[in-house]
Design a protein around this motif. Structure first.
Motif, short mmCIF file in Angstrom:
data_model
loop_
_atom_site.label_atom_id
_atom_site.label_comp_id
_atom_site.label_asym_id
_atom_site.label_seq_id
_atom_site.Cartn_x
_atom_site.Cartn_y
_atom_site.Cartn_z
N GLN A 1 0.85 -1.18 0.00
CA GLN A 1 0.00 0.00 0.00
C GLN A 1 0.89 1.23 0.00
O GLN A 1 1.16 1.84 1.02
CB GLN A 1 -0.91 -0.02 1.24
CG GLN A 1 -1.77 -1.28 1.31
CD GLN A 1 -2.50 -1.52 0.00
OE1 GLN A 1 -3.22 -0.66 -0.47
NE2 GLN A 1 -2.31 -2.68 -0.60
N SER B 1 2.64 4.79 -0.38
CA SER B 1 2.24 6.16 -0.12
C SER B 1 3.31 7.10 -0.61
O SER B 1 4.45 6.71 -0.82
CB SER B 1 2.01 6.36 1.38
OG SER B 1 3.20 6.13 2.09
N ASN C 1 0.28 0.82 -7.15
CA ASN C 1 -1.17 0.95 -6.97
C ASN C 1 -1.89 1.64 -8.13
O ASN C 1 -3.10 1.86 -8.03
CB ASN C 1 -1.53 1.71 -5.67
CG ASN C 1 -1.02 1.04 -4.43
OD1 ASN C 1 -0.54 -0.08 -4.48
ND2 ASN C 1 -1.13 1.72 -3.31
N GLY D 1 -5.52 2.48 -4.92
CA GLY D 1 -5.32 2.23 -3.51
C GLY D 1 -4.82 0.84 -3.20
O GLY D 1 -4.71 0.44 -2.04
N ASN E 1 -8.81 -4.05 -3.51
CA ASN E 1 -9.93 -3.12 -3.62
C ASN E 1 -10.93 -3.44 -4.72
O ASN E 1 -11.61 -2.55 -5.22
CB ASN E 1 -9.40 -1.69 -3.78
CG ASN E 1 -8.76 -1.19 -2.52
OD1 ASN E 1 -9.02 -1.70 -1.43
ND2 ASN E 1 -7.89 -0.20 -2.64
#
Length: 779
Positions: A436, A438, A485, A504, A525
Motif C-alpha cells: 500500500q 504512499s 497501486n 489504492g 480493492n
C-alpha cells in the motif's frame, strides 16, 4: 556470469573501480568493483529516482548503518557504503560462490545430513544478523551462496532494521513467494521469527527440490502460506519436526534461532544418532555440489573493464534478482511461477506509430546442444467429466475473439490486443500491507534516440513499483498496472502518459478494453470499470476483495477472486449475475476463457472447470495434480493447462488427451521441472519451464519440436507474431526466437527480471519489468 559495462555505467564509485556488471534489481545496478589494492567487492548503486526520494534516503541510511553491524562467519557483510553519495551505494564482501538454488537445480535434493549441516550454518548466520538488530526478510535459495567452508547468507543491504519501517513505502517489495512468513503477507509486525519461517522453507526446498507450499502463482503461494499447512510428507524424518516447527503460522510458536542451532547439531534432538557434518569438513555438502563450488571458486575474476557487445548479439544472461547477483552466483531457477498470462487473439488493432521497418537480423542459434528430454504420458480415456456440454466447441468467430478469449487468443496467434484480455497478473513479491504505497513521485518517461534495429528500445516509462501486469493495447493506447497501486494509460507511439488512476491497491492484473470501458482487478480493492479515455472510475465490484484478470464476453465480465469464487458481473452496471464456488474455496488466480458459451478456468483446489456461461452451472471438472500454474488455453477442441506438467484436455468431455512432464532435474534421481504458461499457435504449444528453457511442442501429441535456452525461469506466456516467438525470462531478458527453428533472432535486456507477458502490436513489442518500467521495443 558477468556482463560488460554499458556506456552509461560509471567507471568509478567511491574508491572502487568498476570492472563488470553482475546483475540488477528493483533497487539498482550491481557491479563487480575493485578496491585500490585490487580487492573484489559486490557494489550496489541505487537507482537515481530512488536516491532522490528523501524518505528512501532516510531509511537507506538507517538500514545500511544496521547492516554494517553484522559480523558473522556465515554472512557476507557490508564493507563500505555512502548512503548520502551521488549516487548512493553500498559495497559488500564478494563471495565467488554457487547459489543454493543453482546447486539443487543441477544436482537435485540433498540428503538429510547435508541439509542439517546447511541449516546449522544458516542458523548461525541469522544469529549474527539478529544480534545486530536486523531482520533479513528475504532469506531464500538465491540468497544463500555455497562456499567450500560453509554457506554465506547474503543481501542484507535491503534487509530491514528492527526499529525501521520497510523500504516498501517507496515502491520496493521485499520477500519471495513461498518463503515469506504469514505475518509478512498480512501486514503484522516483522521480527526474527519471520526469518525462522523462511529458514524452514529453505531447508524443505533443499531436501525435496520444491518449497513446502508447492508451486504456482505468487497469489496461490501467499494463500497457502497464510491459510494452509505445508506439505512435508516427502521430508526425511530427521528434518520433519524441525521444519514443521519453523513453519508454524504464529511467530511465537516457532523456535528461536538458538534453539534451532541446538536441534540441528544435537543427535538426540532430531531422531538420529549420526552427527551433523562439520562445515569445516569437505563433505558437508553433496560431492557433486562440492565439485561445482570448488570449480567456481577457482575461476579467476575479471580485473579490467570490458564493454558490452551489441544487443543483437544477445549479452550473457545476468542474474534475475539483486540478491543472487550481488555475489556473482549463477541465476537461481525460481520455482514459483508468477501469474502467467496468455496472449490475446489477433485482430486489426490501431497499431502505434513506429519507425520504419528494420532490416531482418541474422538469426543466431541459442538452442542447447542437448536439450532436456520431456516425458510423455499416454493418452488417457478415464472419464473425469461430471456431465458433457455436448460437441467440441467450433472454431472461434471473430466476434468471440474480439471480446474475451484469454486462452483462445493464444490459440489463434498474436499477442496483439485492442481488446486484449490476457491474465498478466503476477503476484507481488512483497506483503499486501507493504504494497500500500504512499507518497509516490510522478512517473517519468525517458526517450532514447530513435532506434531502427530489431530489439532496440523505442521508449520506456518508469513507475514507482514493479510492472508485472501484461500490457494491453487499444486504439493507440497502452494500459498496464503497477505495484505502485496505479493503472496507467500511455500513448503507444511515444510513451507519454495520458492518465493514471490510483486504485489504492497493487495492480498486477491485466486489463481488458471493450468499447469505452477498461476492466481491471486489484489486489485488495475489487474489480474496477474505468473510462478508457479519461481514467475516471465508473463502478467497483467487490470493494475490499482480491480480484485477478477479467475477460469480457457479450456484456458480461468473468473474473476470479481469492474468496474461492468465479464471478459473472454485468459489464455495464457492475451487478453480479451469478457466482460459482470452487471446492475447498480454491483461489481463482488466473483469467478464465470463454468459448462458445462455455467458461473454462482453473482453481487452486487443483481442478480445471467448464461452466455454462449463462447460468454458471458446472459442466465438468478435471483434476490437476501438483497445483495450477497457468490460465487455460483453448485451441482446436482442446484445453491446455499446466501444473508441474502440461495437460491437453478434451474441451467437450473433460477427458485427458495427453500430458507432458517437464525435463528431469540434472543428476537428480527424482523430480521434474515445472512447465508453466502455454501459448498455442498454428498447431504448436510454446511453454516455458521453471529453470531455463522454452519448448515448442506439437499441440496434438505433445511431442517436442525444439527447445530454446533462456538462461532462467520463464514465468509468463510467450507471444507469437509474424513467425517470431517473444518470450520473457527471469534473467532480465526479452528474447525473439524463430518460431520454426527455435533459433534466437535478438535479445533485449531490462534492469531486472521479467514476469509480465509481452504484447505485440504493429512493429512494437511491449513488456513490463521488475525494474519498475514498461518498455516499447522494435520487433
Amino acid at each position: 556470469m558477468f556482463d560488460g559495462l554499458e556506456p552509461e555505467d560509471p567507471q568509478q564509485v567511491g574508491r572502487y573501480r568498476i570492472v563488470a556488471r553482475i546483475g540488477a534489481g528493483g533497487m539498482g545496478q550491481v557491479y563487480l568493483g575493485r578496491s585500490p589494492g585490487g580487492r573484489p567487492v559486490a557494489l550496489k548503486v541505487v537507482r537515481p529516482e530512488l536516491a532522490r526520494d528523501v524518505d528512501f534516503r532516510r531509511r537507506f541510511v538507517r538500514e545500511v548503518t544496521a547492516a554494517r553491524r553484522v559480523n558473522g562467519a556465515f554472512t557476507a557483510g557490508v564493507v563500505d557504503a555512502d548512503p548520502d553519495g551521488s549516487p548512493a551505494w553500498l559495497a559488500t564482501v564478494y563471495v565467488s560462490g554457487v547459489s543454493l538454488g543453482e546447486a539443487v537445480a543441477q544436482h537435485g535434493p540433498w540428503q538429510a545430513e547435508h541439509v542439517l549441516a546447511l541449516g546449522a550454518g544458516l542458523a548461525e548466520a541469522l544469529e549474527a544478523i539478529h544480534a545486530a538488530g536486523v531482520v533479513h526478510r528475504d532469506l531464500k535459495p538465491s540468497n544463500v551462496l555455497l562456499a567450500p567452508d560453509g554457506p554465506r547468507v547474503i543481501d542484507f543491504g535491503i534487509s530491514t532494521a528492527s526499529e525501521a519501517s520497510a523500504l516498501t513505502h517507496t515502491g520496493m517489495t521485499i520477500g519471495t513467494p513461498g518463503f515469506m512468513s504469514p505475518e509478512q503477507l498480512t501486514g503484522r509486525p516483522i521480527g526474527p521469527p519471520s526469518d525462522v519461517f523462511a529458514l524452514g522453507a529453505v531447508l524443505a526446498y533443499t531436501a525435496v527440490g520444491v518449497g513446502p507450499f508447492g508451486t504456482g502463482t505468487p497469489h496461490a503461494l501467499h494463500f497457502r502460506a497464510v491459510y494452509e499447512e505445508p506439505d512435508l510428507d516427502a521430508l526425511p524424518l530427521e528434518l520433519r519436526q524441525t521444519v514443521a516447527a519453523c513453519l508454524a503460522k504464529e511467530p511465537d510458536q516457532r523456535p528461536t534461532v538458538a534453539d534451532l542451532l541446538h536441534r540441528m547439531t544435537t543427535p538426540g534432538k532430531r531422531d538420529t544418532a549420526e552427527a551433523t557434518p562439520l562445515l569445516t569438513e569437505p563433505d558437508w555438502m553433496p560431492y557433486e555440489v562440492d565439485r561445482l563450488v570448488r570449480a567456481k571458486a577457482a575461476t579467476p575474476l575479471p580485473r579490467n573493464p570490458t564493454s558490452t557487445p551489441a544487443l543483437a548479439a544477445a549479452p550473457t544472461p545476468t542474474a534475475p534478482d539483486m540478491p543472487a547477483a550481488l555475489h556473482g552466483a549463477t541465476p537461481e531457477p525460481l520455482r514459483t511461477p508468477t501469474a502467467p498470462a496468455t496472449p490475446a487473439a489477433p485482430a486489426t488493432p490501431a497499431a502505434p506509430a513506429t519507425p520504419a521497418a528494420p532490416a531482418t537480423p541474422a538469426a543466431t542459434d541459442a538452442s542447447p546442444a542437448t536439450a532436456p528430454a520431456l516425458h510423455d504420458e499416454p493418452t488417457q480415456t478415464a472419464d473425469h467429466a461430471a456431465q458433457s456440454p455436448g460437441d467440441v466447441p467450433p472454431p472461434l468467430s471473430r466476434r468471440s475473439a474480439l471480446f474475451a478469449l484469454t486462452g483462445t487468443a493464444a490459440a489463434v496467434g498474436l499477442a496483439v490486443a485492442v481488446w486484449k484480455t490476457t491474465n498478466g497478473g503476477s503476484g507481488s513479491t512483497g506483503s499486501p500491507s507493504a504494497l500500500q504505497s504512499s507518497a509516490r513521485k510522478p512517473a517519468r518517461t525517458t526517450t532514447p534516440p530513435t532506434p531502427r534495429k530489431p530489439g532496440q528500445q523505442l521508449w520506456s516509462f518508469h513507475t514507482d513499483g514493479e510492472v508485472k501486469s501484461t500490457p494491453t493495447i487499444a486504439n493507440g493506447v497502452v494500459y498496464f498496472g503497477s505495484n505502485d497501486n496505479n493503472v496507467y494509460a500511455l500513448d503507444a507511439a511515444t510513451g507519454k502518459k495520458r492518465w493514471s488512476l490510483d486504485t489504492g491497491s497493487v495492480v498486477y492484473s491485466s486489463s481488458v478494453v471493450v468499447g469505452d470501458l477498461l476492466y481491471v482487478g486489484t489486489y485488495l480493492n475489487g474489480l474496477y470499470a474505468v473510462d478508457a479515455a479519461t481514467g475516471k472510475r465508473r463502478w467497483v465490484f467487490g470493494d475490499g476483495s482480491i480480484f485477478w484478470s477479467p475477460v469480457v464476453v457479450d456484456d458480461v465480465v468473468y473474473v476470479g477472486s481469492s474468496d474461492g469464487h468465479l464471478y459473472a458481473v454485468d459489464a455495464v452496471t457492475g451487478k453480479k449475475r451469478w457466482d460459482f464456488r470452487c471446492r475447498k474455496n480454491g483461489d481463482v488466480t488466473e483469467a478464465p476463457v470463454v468459448v462458445s458459451g462455455v467458461v473454462y478456468f482453473a482453481s487452486d483446489d487443483d481442478h480445471l472447470y467448464a461452466l455454462d456461461a449463462k447460468t454458471g452451472k458446472r459442466l465438468w471438472a478435471f483434476p490437476i495434480l501438483d497445483g495450477v500454474n497457468s490460465a487455460p488455453v483453448v485451441a482446436n477442441g482442446l484445453v491446455y493447462i499446466s501444473s508441474n506438467r502440461l495437460y491437453a484436455v478434451n474441451a467437450a468431455t473433460g477427458k485427458q488427451q495427453w500430458s507432458r512432464a517437464g525435463a528431469k532435474y540434472k543428476n537428480a534421481g527424482t523430480g521434474n521441472r515445472a512447465l508453466l504458461s502455454p501459448t498455442v499457435v498454428d498447431g504448436v504449444v510454446y511453454v516455458g519451464d521453471s529453470i531455463e528453457y522454452l519448448f515448442a511442442l506439437d499441440a496434438a501429441t505433445g511431442k517436442k519440436r525444439w527447445a530454446f535456452e533462456t538462461g532462467s525461469s520463464v514465468f509468463s506466456a510467450a507471444a507469437v507474431a509474424d513467425g517470431v516467438v517473444y518470450v520473457c525470462s527471469e534473467n532480465s531478458h526479452l528474447y525473439a526466437v524463430d518460431a520454426r527453428t527455435g533459433k534466437k533472432c535478438w535479445a533485449f535486456r531490462t534492469g531486472a527480471g521479467l514476469e509480465s507477458s509481452p504484447t505485440v502490436a504493429g512493429e512494437v513489442v511491449y513488456v513490463g519489468s521488475k525494474d519498475h518500467a514498461l518498455y516499447a521495443i522494435q520487433t
